[in-house]
Design an enzyme around this catalytic site. Structure first.
Site, PDB file in Angstrom:
ATOM      1  CE  LYS A  13     -13.197  -1.829  -3.829  1.00  0.00           C
ATOM      2  NZ  LYS A  13     -13.427  -0.391  -4.000  1.00  0.00           N
ATOM      3  CE  LYS A  32      -4.610  -0.779   0.215  1.00  0.00           C
ATOM      4  NZ  LYS A  32      -4.636  -2.190   0.007  1.00  0.00           N
ATOM      5  CE  LYS A  34      -5.970 -10.625  -4.317  1.00  0.00           C
ATOM      6  NZ  LYS A  34      -6.445 -11.517  -3.325  1.00  0.00           N
TER       7      LYS A  34
END
Ligand code: TRP
Length: 333
Positions: A206, A118, A203
């Site tokens: 969203k 992140k 994968k």
């Protein structure tokens, strides 16, 4: 805790109003199985955790939380048996997070793979929220408040679960207590289910917009599967397919009772991709039909009531743990 501890805690973030089949296969299906085996389930919607990436559009989180709760119930969680609740409704999660934050070494958090990923996406410390680093500390609080036997999650959560047990053990050592027993990581073993690919074979996520959602209609599902990635070298019907690398075949393996025949025919060039797709659409829609019907019955008002009851049950356990925690640390309980 003694050997008849059958409590389970788990949660999902509320970053989207829709859970996809990857969420279902990676975790939710396991929750329902555990519930049906008689475990005492605490199933949470981690709305605070959503804020690590959604602080600028937090307005959607409440709506997302209701929709995710509907997905939980549609998937088979029974609010009569399992406590379904919103993280922010049980303030003890925040209190334990604060106390743990005082005794968690920074190095453990900086080393977390999800944090490093992140952080790499965000440019500069001015843009990086303080809460991102503490994400696993909040998750540990979610878990340890309930002192569960196990935590069923998808594979990507394993590093967070490890930090959680490390924090619990560190707390026990520091304050000479046994408040926090270690818990088990309940991660699905079936590879095909655990790694159900997205429509493009990456994968299912969203952020890639490559998923089939629990709440999609039969028509939406059909439209998506028709665009799914298949063996790129299979152009004519009688070209051989490679089912291991084809998204449609992966879905067939999980949802179609006839997958073995379907795979064999695909491999031998006895069937074309459009036949596979049509049978896949049918199998997926058949599997999710009862869930989608159940979902359609749920009104927001009912869901809010379920969440209130769930939070009450969660609070009972969480408050009892917090009294022990404060006493162990020498705070005035
Ligand atoms: N981090 C988890 C996820 O992204 C969500 C989560 C928050 C969670 N708190 C939890 C999972 C506690 C298990 C236990 O999916």
């Amino acid at each position: 805790m003694n050997s008849d501890n059958k409590r389970i805690l788990s949660g999902m973030r509320a970053t989207s109003p829709k859970l996809h089949l990857g969420n279902y296969e990676g975790a939710l299906r396991n929750w329902v199985d555990l519930q049906n085996k008689g475990y005492e389930m605490f199933c949470m919607v981690a709305d605070w955790h959503s804020l690590t990436t959604m602080s600028e559009n937090s307005g959607e989180i409440g709506h997302n939380s209701i929709e995710i709760t509907k997905d939980y119930i549609a998937a088979g969680l029974n609010p009569e048996k399992s406590a379904i609740f919103i993280q922010s409704h049980v303030k003890e999660h925040a209190e334990l997070h604060l106390l743990f934050s005082m005794m968690t070494p920074l190095g453990w958090l900086e080393r977390t793979p999800t944090y490093k990923e992140k952080k790499a996406e965000i440019e500069g410390a001015e843009r990086e929220p303080y809460g991102l680093l503490g994400y696993p500390v909040l998750q540990t609080s979610d878990i340890l408040l309930y002192r569960p036997y196990g935590v069923p999650v998808g594979r990507d959560q394993a590093p967070h679960l490890e930090i959680g047990n490390d924090i619990g053990q560190r707390f026990n050592r520091l304050y000479k207590t046994e408040i926090f027993p270690t818990y088990k990581y309940l991660i699905p073993e079936d590879e095909t289910r655990a790694k159900l690919p997205g429509l493009d074979m990456r994968k299912m996520s969203k952020s890639y917009d490559n998923g089939i959602n629990l709440s999609d209609t039969a028509e939406e599902t059909a439209k998506k599967i028709k665009t799914a990635y298949t063996t790129p070298t299979k152009i004519k019907m009688d070209d051989p397919g490679i089912p291991e690398g084809c998204a449609v075949c992966q879905y067939l393996k999980v949802y179609s009772p006839d997958w073995q025949t379907q795979w064999e025919e695909d491999r031998q060039g006895l069937r074309g991709c459009s036949k596979n797709k049509n049978e896949c659409i049918e199998a997926v829609n058949e599997y999710f039909r009862p869930m989608r019907e159940r979902r359609a019955q749920l009104a927001d008002g009912d869901v809010l009531e379920i969440l209130n009851k769930g939070a009450e049950r969660a609070r009972e356990v969480a408050c009892a743990t917090m009294v022990e925690v404060r006493v162990a640390m020498g705070l005035l309980a």
